[in-house]
Write a protein that holds these residues in place. Structure first.
Motif: not given
Ligand code: SF4
Length: 152
Positions: A41-47, A138-142
């Protein structure tokens, strides 16, 4: 590089250091979600970092994994639900930028090293969620990696 992405690469370096000495047989089974029944599961910053790596991958092969002993890739990738980022020669095409979930040696065949990996994982996840929230509301929502890559 964006300061947030630089912060993420520094966090990944600390995660990798906590797994110092850990190893696996490199079958790439963990990249075949149909076999494992799970996926990162990935967070927005990882994307964002994945997109940055993919954009930079054109001319340079430096983000490719140095070696993987890959299982053969079947003609029907959908059957195995293989990660779209796994290349046909069995390498992670975004190795240096792979998400936190791809760095944690969760496979039962992983060989533990002296690194204090399991103890520090929860702290690293908390750091990642904090960074993702600062990067984007909201970017912490994986979300599941395949859903993100498919644009869902
Ligand atoms: S991002 Fe790379 S390491 Fe992670 S599942 Fe995909 S191919 Fe495997």
């Amino acid at each position: 590089m964006d300061p947030f992405l630089r912060e993420l690469t520094e966090l990944y370096a600390r995660v990798d250091a906590s797994y110092e000495g850990w190893s696996c047989s490199g079958t790439t089974e963990c990249c075949r979600f149909g076999i494992t029944g799970r996926q990162p599961y990935v967070t927005a910053i990882e994307v964002s970092l994945l997109r940055h790596a993919l954009a930079g991958a054109g001319g340079s092969g430096s983000i490719l994994a140095p070696r993987r002993r890959a299982l053969p890739i079947t003609p029907n990738r959908e059957l195995e639900r293989i990660c779209p980022l796994l290349s046909r020669d069995g390498r992670c095409s975004v190795y240096a930028a792979r998400p936190l979930g791809c760095r944690t040696y969760y496979c039962a065949r992983a060989r533990p090293g002296p690194g204090p990996a399991r103890d520090s994982l929860h702290e690293h996840v908390r750091e990642l969620q904090d960074l993702a929230a600062r990067h984007q509301l909201g970017g912490e929502l994986a979300r599941p990696l395949t859903r993100v890559l498919e644009g869902a």
